[in-house]
Design an enzyme around this catalytic site. Sequence first.
Site, PDB file in Angstrom:
ATOM      1  N   SER A   1       0.829  -1.184   0.000  1.00  8.06           N
ATOM      2  CA  SER A   1       0.000   0.000   0.000  1.00  8.06           C
ATOM      3  C   SER A   1       0.865   1.236   0.000  1.00  8.06           C
ATOM      4  CB  SER A   1      -0.934  -0.011   1.212  1.00  8.06           C
ATOM      5  OG  SER A   1      -1.820   1.074   1.165  1.00  8.06           O
ATOM      6  N   CYS A   2       0.212   2.355   0.200  1.00  7.05           N
ATOM      7  CA  CYS A   2       0.867   3.662   0.140  1.00  7.05           C
ATOM      8  C   CYS A   2       1.081   4.201   1.545  1.00  7.05           C
ATOM      9  CB  CYS A   2       0.002   4.630  -0.660  1.00  7.05           C
ATOM     10  SG  CYS A   2      -0.709   3.928  -2.160  1.00  7.05           S
ATOM     11  N   ASP A   3       1.655   5.375   1.614  1.00  9.42           N
ATOM     12  CA  ASP A   3       1.764   6.104   2.869  1.00  9.42           C
ATOM     13  C   ASP A   3       1.268   7.515   2.627  1.00  9.42           C
ATOM     14  OD1 ASP A   3       3.374   4.309   4.850  1.00  9.42           O
ATOM     15  OD2 ASP A   3       4.398   4.122   2.927  1.00  9.42           O
TER      16      ASP A   3
END
Length: 418
Positions: free
Chosen positions: A5-7
């Site tokens: 996933s992203c941050d």
Amino acid sequence: MEPSSCDTFVALPPSTVGQRIIFGKNSDRPCDEVQEVVYVPASDHTEGGKVECTYIEIDQVAHTHAVVLSKPAWLWGAEMGANEHGLCIGNEAVWGRESADGDESLLGMDLVRLGLERADTAEKAVDVITELLQKYGQGGSCMEDDSGFTYHNSFLISDRKEAWLLESSAKYWAAEKVESGYRNISNQYGITTKIDREHPEMREYARSKGWWDGKSLFNFASVYSYLTTARIEASGSRYCEGKTLLEKSNGSITAETMMDILRDKDSGINMEGMFMSTGSMVSVVPTDPALPAVHYFTATPDPERSVFKPFIFLDGVGQIKETCSPNYGADDPVKKKPRFQSKPDRKHKLFAKHELVSAIIESHKDRGQRITQRMRGLEKNRMEKMETILSEGIKESEFLVNLFSNCAQEEMAIYGNC
């Protein structure tokens, strides 16, 4: 492919320098995916109109706001973006007890774009997204193939005065208001016992599934997630690393601070491998509505080897040709069923040139350092000019109408001289 996933990050006064809100996100996606930066002007729509999202068509609204989006080129929605009112939204993949393997409906990325187009404040964006979740649901492949890579979504949303964390599980959701300090999210549920708004049936649904006894203190993350909240705080996680990096600069967070965090590879925030940081965004939004917001996007992978280029909403801004991918219309393999039977070339001009230069940086150390220095010099020069505008306002708008495009052209000129 392992779920990644992203941050996403937001910092509000008093964590920031001056009366500004700093928003940032790395979009971590499959390494061969092209991310484009596009501008969509405000528009009025006829009653009863429709809008075609990635997989489904939904009802259009009477008016949509101007938006700038960083988006995977194959889909309609966006990983992150901003609108003309200083609203910023980024989303994250989350997995929990509820299956994400539903029918094609709205992607989380569609919801990011719809929130930006339809809301002018962070709390209104919560309303927009949750109403759409209730009406249409969320579902469908989140990659340009038939791998069945699906997930639910969390959203970090900010405006000129506050931020909201919104987390969903199918149509159920919880939201937490953030009025000061900083907050970051990754690919795990993060709302615990502080719940400021929620789906009216969210607790009863959890009780009916046996996830909550109906008596103990309700903790959204522990009830709806596979994992306990202790795992979210675990040492070494990207969430924990991001939180630590924000804490180190607490009280002095700037756009440069946020860019440094997004470029950090030791923490894993700047991701490499099969999933990598394919696009990055940093926004500087003054709390004073008389001052313009400045939104920086890379439109290229790996922020360490990219230039953050500024964008400002102004009358007369046109489409950003340098970072717009080819449009295949009805012939796009994403639109045809069965979907994803082939992958067309989606590289935009800047991406193609950046790809060649990245190979040079990787294989020729001294030459790569010189190229990177020129890129950072361009970035620093533009940021210094933006600082004056952020502090004093816009005096000569003609220079700023093609601001992002001009910077992209200067970046490509650096690559052309390599």
